[in-house]
Motif scaffolding. Structure first.
Motif, PDB file in Angstrom:
ATOM      1  N   LEU A  97       1.115  -0.974   0.213  1.00  0.00           N
ATOM      2  CA  LEU A  97       0.313  -0.079   0.082  1.00  0.00           C
ATOM      3  C   LEU A  97       0.435   1.547   0.127  1.00  0.00           C
ATOM      4  N   THR A  98       1.661   1.017   1.026  1.00  0.00           N
ATOM      5  CA  THR A  98       2.553   2.690   1.051  1.00  0.00           C
ATOM      6  C   THR A  98       3.415   2.773  -0.271  1.00  0.00           C
ATOM      7  N   ALA A  99       4.046   1.430  -0.988  1.00  0.00           N
ATOM      8  CA  ALA A  99       4.730   1.575  -2.112  1.00  0.00           C
ATOM      9  C   ALA A  99       3.845   2.502  -3.213  1.00  0.00           C
ATOM     10  N   LEU A 100       2.312   1.331  -3.302  1.00  0.00           N
ATOM     11  CA  LEU A 100       1.217   1.624  -4.346  1.00  0.00           C
ATOM     12  C   LEU A 100       1.568   3.076  -4.332  1.00  0.00           C
ATOM     13  N   PHE A 101       0.238   3.778  -3.332  1.00  0.00           N
ATOM     14  CA  PHE A 101       0.235   4.859  -2.988  1.00  0.00           C
ATOM     15  C   PHE A 101       1.098   5.721  -3.466  1.00  0.00           C
ATOM     16  N   LEU A 102       2.670   6.043  -3.010  1.00  0.00           N
ATOM     17  CA  LEU A 102       3.405   7.282  -3.270  1.00  0.00           C
ATOM     18  C   LEU A 102       3.953   7.080  -3.946  1.00  0.00           C
ATOM     19  N   GLY A 103       4.342   5.493  -3.928  1.00  0.00           N
ATOM     20  CA  GLY A 103       5.428   5.422  -5.747  1.00  0.00           C
ATOM     21  C   GLY A 103       4.764   5.252  -7.236  1.00  0.00           C
ATOM     22  N   GLY A 104       4.020   4.302  -6.716  1.00  0.00           N
ATOM     23  CA  GLY A 104       3.289   4.256  -7.875  1.00  0.00           C
ATOM     24  C   GLY A 104       2.042   5.530  -8.299  1.00  0.00           C
ATOM     25  N   PHE A 105       1.105   6.205  -7.481  1.00  0.00           N
ATOM     26  CA  PHE A 105       0.232   7.204  -7.855  1.00  0.00           C
ATOM     27  C   PHE A 105       1.148   8.106  -7.684  1.00  0.00           C
ATOM     28  N   GLY A 106       1.766   8.521  -7.180  1.00  0.00           N
ATOM     29  CA  GLY A 106       2.513   9.596  -6.295  1.00  0.00           C
ATOM     30  C   GLY A 106       2.674  10.310  -7.619  1.00  0.00           C
ATOM     31  N   ASN A 107       4.142   9.182  -8.259  1.00  0.00           N
ATOM     32  CA  ASN A 107       4.881   9.730  -9.148  1.00  0.00           C
ATOM     33  C   ASN A 107       4.158   9.633 -10.808  1.00  0.00           C
ATOM     34  N   TYR A 108       3.840   9.278 -11.079  1.00  0.00           N
ATOM     35  CA  TYR A 108       2.182   8.489 -11.760  1.00  0.00           C
ATOM     36  C   TYR A 108       1.422  10.477 -12.487  1.00  0.00           C
ATOM     37  N   LEU A 109       1.047  10.884 -10.359  1.00  0.00           N
ATOM     38  CA  LEU A 109      -0.081  11.789 -10.678  1.00  0.00           C
ATOM     39  C   LEU A 109       0.455  13.115 -10.748  1.00  0.00           C
ATOM     40  N   ILE A 110       1.799  13.431  -9.459  1.00  0.00           N
ATOM     41  CA  ILE A 110       1.719  14.692  -9.314  1.00  0.00           C
ATOM     42  C   ILE A 110       2.118  15.882 -10.036  1.00  0.00           C
ATOM     43  N   PRO A 111       3.290  14.730 -10.902  1.00  0.00           N
ATOM     44  CA  PRO A 111       3.640  16.169 -12.668  1.00  0.00           C
ATOM     45  C   PRO A 111       2.802  16.409 -12.648  1.00  0.00           C
ATOM     46  N   LEU A 112       2.157  15.497 -13.439  1.00  0.00           N
ATOM     47  CA  LEU A 112       0.966  15.357 -14.528  1.00  0.00           C
ATOM     48  C   LEU A 112      -0.130  16.601 -14.196  1.00  0.00           C
ATOM     49  N   MET A 113      -0.896  16.178 -12.837  1.00  0.00           N
ATOM     50  CA  MET A 113      -1.234  16.495 -12.124  1.00  0.00           C
ATOM     51  C   MET A 113      -1.003  18.248 -11.447  1.00  0.00           C
ATOM     52  N   VAL A 114      -0.160  18.717 -10.860  1.00  0.00           N
ATOM     53  CA  VAL A 114       0.349  20.130 -10.790  1.00  0.00           C
ATOM     54  C   VAL A 114       0.607  20.862 -12.615  1.00  0.00           C
ATOM     55  N   GLY A 115       1.277  19.610 -13.810  1.00  0.00           N
ATOM     56  CA  GLY A 115       1.178  20.521 -14.462  1.00  0.00           C
ATOM     57  C   GLY A 115       3.066  20.560 -14.946  1.00  0.00           C
ATOM     58  N   ALA A 116       3.905  19.549 -14.659  1.00  0.00           N
ATOM     59  CA  ALA A 116       4.837  19.943 -14.395  1.00  0.00           C
ATOM     60  C   ALA A 116       5.734  18.969 -15.859  1.00  0.00           C
ATOM     61  N   VAL A 283      -0.814   4.353   9.003  1.00  0.00           N
ATOM     62  CA  VAL A 283      -1.787   4.526   9.102  1.00  0.00           C
ATOM     63  C   VAL A 283      -2.338   5.152   7.795  1.00  0.00           C
ATOM     64  N   TYR A 284      -2.227   6.812   8.469  1.00  0.00           N
ATOM     65  CA  TYR A 284      -2.492   7.989   7.378  1.00  0.00           C
ATOM     66  C   TYR A 284      -1.965   8.350   5.752  1.00  0.00           C
ATOM     67  N   ILE A 285      -0.697   7.531   6.145  1.00  0.00           N
ATOM     68  CA  ILE A 285      -0.143   7.783   5.355  1.00  0.00           C
ATOM     69  C   ILE A 285      -0.530   6.924   4.096  1.00  0.00           C
ATOM     70  N   VAL A 286      -1.151   5.986   4.512  1.00  0.00           N
ATOM     71  CA  VAL A 286      -2.026   4.707   3.642  1.00  0.00           C
ATOM     72  C   VAL A 286      -3.473   5.048   2.819  1.00  0.00           C
ATOM     73  N   ALA A 287      -4.287   6.134   4.418  1.00  0.00           N
ATOM     74  CA  ALA A 287      -5.369   6.955   4.445  1.00  0.00           C
ATOM     75  C   ALA A 287      -5.728   8.202   3.299  1.00  0.00           C
ATOM     76  N   LEU A 288      -4.521   8.865   3.387  1.00  0.00           N
ATOM     77  CA  LEU A 288      -4.596   9.789   3.469  1.00  0.00           C
ATOM     78  C   LEU A 288      -4.487  10.412   1.640  1.00  0.00           C
ATOM     79  N   PRO A 289      -3.660   9.612   0.844  1.00  0.00           N
ATOM     80  CA  PRO A 289      -3.652   9.363  -0.555  1.00  0.00           C
ATOM     81  C   PRO A 289      -5.890   9.007  -0.899  1.00  0.00           C
ATOM     82  N   ALA A 290      -5.357   7.839   0.251  1.00  0.00           N
ATOM     83  CA  ALA A 290      -6.843   7.583  -0.534  1.00  0.00           C
ATOM     84  C   ALA A 290      -7.988   8.375  -0.314  1.00  0.00           C
ATOM     85  N   PHE A 291      -7.904   9.152   0.547  1.00  0.00           N
ATOM     86  CA  PHE A 291      -8.550  10.336   0.927  1.00  0.00           C
ATOM     87  C   PHE A 291      -9.170  11.465  -0.606  1.00  0.00           C
TER      88      PHE A 291
END
Ligand code: HEM
Ligand SMILES: [Cu+2]
Lengths: 591, 222
Positions: A97-116, A283-291
């Motif tokens: 979960l930690t790796a998927l939310f932050l390493g997976g979705f974080g890497n994919y979405l952050i640059p795209l969503m902030v326009g970088a 718990v929140y490291i997993v929950a906050l991206p989900a939120f």
């Protein structure tokens, strides 16, 4: 989309930030293996995480076999049972979960969503993945060393974790500790990237308050992780020293197997403090991206702006801050000072307030929305349900007097699976169905998706609801078998068998999902660039899937927040974030 | 754990405080609150990303050291804690590290003024004093060893070795960046090309000096 200037306020000054120079690899290896493109790194993270996650899923199936049908399977001994419990828990929480939310979705979405164009430190980002992979391999290696993996429970409590008698006390535990240390190092590299990219690489017009909630969730979770993981790091180092060099950081004077050991004076409670200083924020490291993601899913698929955006952001911040001061609610049974327990019970209950605000806001976003029951939406609603369930039992357990009898029973297992296993996994699924078209250019199959949702959703409830009841009866957690116990009626045993059957079915059904992922990649319906009609920047890229550099020759400029859905008087029911203000009225002018 | 709590709270307070000064209380759904040109200025710092990166990293390192120190305090309450006679050489080492920081500061000032010679001197001296400090720390280990305190003799000495090693490793990491910067200066790069690296090194050194002073005070006091 035409870029026509309408009045002075549309004037866009030339970029202050220089164009980033991207490293453009020529070879296949440079592009897909040693890649510095955050999107490729994201896929690498995700595939690795899902692969170990499947191992953990199989382990849970084996555990369920043993719990449902004790005395049937000779290959499951008490020792291996404990090893499976431990590996299952640790893999699911950290490596999946930690790796998927932050390493997976974080890497994919952050640059795209902030326009970088990419993360700010692409090289470090690449190293982060390889360190993570190394950590995973170390962990997997522990299945093959003498004594096997550690059986100490995912909480790794000393003294038992490193004493003979616990499975894997010689090799397994060391591999676990070292692997965790590497995971943390790798994560820190990635985490620096996520935070600094959000802070420094936003495109023009993208203020913090125009960020989609997904980015807010991942951002705050990363900050939490950066502050909390060091606690795990510290405990890993000190426990490794205790085990290998015979220091006594955590080890008290102890007699083991009839022998007085060399240890003395160490404090197991110290370990518990350190572990939970990390463990609760986890718990929140997993929950906050989900939120965050679920907020976006609900808003897009209900065609409504998110209710109370500002409150949502503040709630994320409040939850992040509070979650650092509640850790000792995991230690009510450790014999601590009652006032201490009182303090932590209060903070634990206070954290329910911002959490409840978020739940209300999701529900209010759905209220009278134009709800499209797409697969992502189903999973999002499934998440809200499950999270409320798990949250309510959390309120029980947050009270010292209620927790004492329930601690270490199946009730706790049911609680935390609801709140931090099923709920985030719902979001993971929903998010994959939602963003898969952007990643591959094809839609996932809808029928298979709906089947997958209903089977998983109903199945999870069939698994975990009865477990609450077993906990009330007093069935303890991490027990290999109950034997002949008076306080358990016969029906409890049949219930256990029933849970096992459902768990195996639900586990097997995940194959449908994997099949869908692979099949749709080749045969899925082409999706086009923005199949859901979403406003955020990742859907406005010139290419789908986005090329390295994300946005073609010029970076987008942001004019509005991420939730302009169904704005009155506009033709389309959404306005992309990068659409200049004048154009919104185009529909009106033309009619 | 109170210490870790306080430090974490402080870091979170800084983050939340900064965010609040940002645009956290704006109403993003109201259109056109700012023309675009104002937006940039107030939304992101005009700092280079590596600087912010270093700041975030220092927050992580602070959390790490604070947690070790918390553990130190909790473990110290054990009955088996023996007070260490701290080697005298630690005082010299402290002086060396202070000098190192001073020379880095001078390199930074020189870099800002564009004086390449000053940068060279500052970097060289700063690095040399740091190496001397590390050698001194090794010597302190030697002395402890000689007086019969090994790793795993007593929690006090365990922590001594652990904390000094951790601090030393952080310095080694810094020295790696220092090495690359110094090599650049010698290969004839302009001041402008190394100004940022020099500045980052300096900040990092000051940070590690403060950490060392705290650790040293802690080791002395027990
Ligand atoms: C089909 C899905 C799953 C099933 C059937 C399942 C089943 C189980 C079972 C039977 C146990 C052992 C209970 C005991 O004897 O104490 C357990 C423990 C645990 N599970 Fe799961 N689980 C599933 C998914 C997950 C997921 C997605 C997570 C991610 C957070 C997770 C996290 C944990 C943790 C942390 C433990 C505790 C391990 C320990 O006690 O050391 N599980 N699970
Ligand atoms: Cu907790």
């Amino acid at each position: 989309m035409a870029y026509v200037a309408h009045d002075e306020s549309d004037y866009v000054p030339p970029a202050e930030v220089e164009e980033v120079e991207l490293y453009h690899p020529k070879t296949f290896i440079g592009k897909y293996i040693w890649s510095q493109d955050a999107k490729v790194i994201a896929i690498q993270y995700s595939i690795t995480a899902i692969a170990v996650g499947l191992v953990a899923l199989v382990l849970s199936g084996i555990m369920r076999l043993q719990l449902g049908y004790p005395n049937t399977f000779s290959f499951i001994t008490p020792g291996t049972y404990l090893q499976f419990v431990t590996m299952h828990g640790m893999i699911m929480v950290i490596y999946l979960l930690t790796a998927l939310f932050l390493g997976g979705f974080g890497n994919y979405l952050i640059p795209l969503m902030v326009g970088a164009r990419d993360m700010v430190f692409p090289y470090v980002n690449m190293v982060s993945y390889w360190v993570y992979l190394f950590a995973v391999l170390l962990l997997m290696a522990s299945f093959f060393v003498p004594g096997g993996p550690t059986g100490s429970g995912w909480t790794l409590y000393p003294p038992q974790a490193i004493l003979e008698g616990t499975p894997g006390a010689s090799w397994g535990i060391i591999l676990m500790l070292v692997s965790l240390a590497f995971f943390i190092v790798g994560f820190t590299m990635g985490g620096l990237n996520y935070v600094v990219t959000v802070l420094q690489a936003r495109t023009r017009g993208m203020t913090m308050m125009r960020l989609p909630l997904t980015v807010w969730g991942i951002f705050m979770a990363t900050i939490l992780a950066l502050l909390a993981f060091p606690a795990l790091f510290v405990s890993c180092i000190m426990m490794t020293l205790d085990s290998l060099l015979g220091t006594s950081f955590f080890m008290p004077a102890i007699v083991s197997m009839g022998q007085q050991l060399d240890y003395g004076g160490g404090s197991p409670i110290l370990f518990q403090h350190l572990f939970w200083f990390f463990g609760h924020p986890e718990v929140y490291i997993v929950a906050l991206p989900a939120f965050g993601m679920v907020s976006d899913l609900i808003s897009v698929h209900a065609r409504k702006n998110i209710f109370g955006y500002r409150m949502m952001v503040w709630a994320i911040l409040a939850i992040g801050a509070l979650s650092l001061v509640v850790w000792a609610h995991h230690m009510y049974v450790s014999g601590m000072n009652p006032y201490f327990g009182f303090f932590f019970a209060i903070t634990t209950l206070v954290i329910a307030i911002p959490t409840a605000i978020k739940v209300y806001n999701w529900v209010l976003t759905l209220w009278r929305g134009n709800i499209h029951l797409t697969v992502p939406m189903l999973f999002a609603i499934g998440f809200v349900f499950t999270f409320i369930n798990g949250g309510l039992t959390g309120l029980f357990l947050g009270n010292v007097t209620v927790d004492l009898p329930l601690s270490d029973t199946m009730f706790v297992v049911a609680h935390f699976h609801m709140v931090m296993a099923v709920a985030p996994i719902m979001v993971v699924f929903g998010a994959i169905y939602h963003w898969y078209p952007k990643i591959t250019g094809r839609m996932l199959n809808d029928t298979l998706g709906k089947f997958h949702f209903w089977a998983t959703f109903l199945g999870s409830y069939a698994i975990y609801y009865p477990m609450h009841y077993l906990g009330f009866l007093g069935v303890p957690r991490r027990y290999y078998a109950m034997g002949n116990t008076d306080f358990l009626p016969e029906s409890a045993h049949s219930l256990n068998a029933g849970i096992t059957i459902v768990a195996l079915i639900v586990g097997a059904i995940q194959v449908v999902f994997l099949y869908n992922l692979v099949w749709s990649y080749f045969k899925g319906k082409p999706s086009g660039g923005n199949p859901w009609g979403a406003t955020t920047l990742e859907w406005q890229t010139p290419d789908t899937p986005p090329k390295h550099g994300n946005f073609g020759p010029t970076l987008p400029v942001v004019y509005r927040w991420a939730y302009d859905y169904s704005v009155p008087g506009v033709d389309e029911d959404f306005i992309p974030q990068n659409q200049p203000p004048g154009e919104k009225t185009r529909g009106l002018e033309e009619t | 754990m109170t210490i870790a709590l306080v430090v974490a709270a402080a870091i979170v307070a800084i983050i939340v405080g900064w965010l609040l000064r940002q645009t956290l209380n704006t109403k993003p759904w109201i259109e056109q609150q700012h023309p675009i040109e104002n937006v940039r200025a107030e939304s992101a710092w005009s700092l280079p990303p590596v600087k912010v990166g270093l700041g975030v990293f220092l927050a992580v390192a602070t959390s790490l050291f604070a947690l070790f120190i918390s553990a130190y305090f909790m473990r110290r309450m054990g009955a088996d804690w023996n007070t260490l006679a701290d080697p005298m050489v630690l005082w010299w080492n402290t002086a060396l590290l202070c000098l190192g920081s001073i020379y880095f500061q001078r390199a930074r000032t020189a870099a800002q003024r564009g004086q390449i010679d000053g940068v060279k001197v500052g970097l060289l001296a700063g690095g040399a004093f740091t190496f001397a400090f590390l050698a001194g720390q090794l010597w302190a280990w030697q002395q402890l060893n000689a007086s019969g305190f090994y790793l795993a003799t007593n929690p006090a000495s365990d922590f001594f070795y652990l904390l000094t090693a951790l601090h030393g490793l952080h310095l080694l990491g810094g020295l790696w960046v220092w090495g690359r910067t110094t090599a650049k200066v010698w290969r004839g790069f302009e001041v402008a090309d190394v100004r940022l690296s020099v500045e980052l090194c300096t900040v990092y050194w000051h940070f590690l000096l403060v950490v060392w002073l705290i650790l040293f005070g802690l080791l002395l006091s027990t």
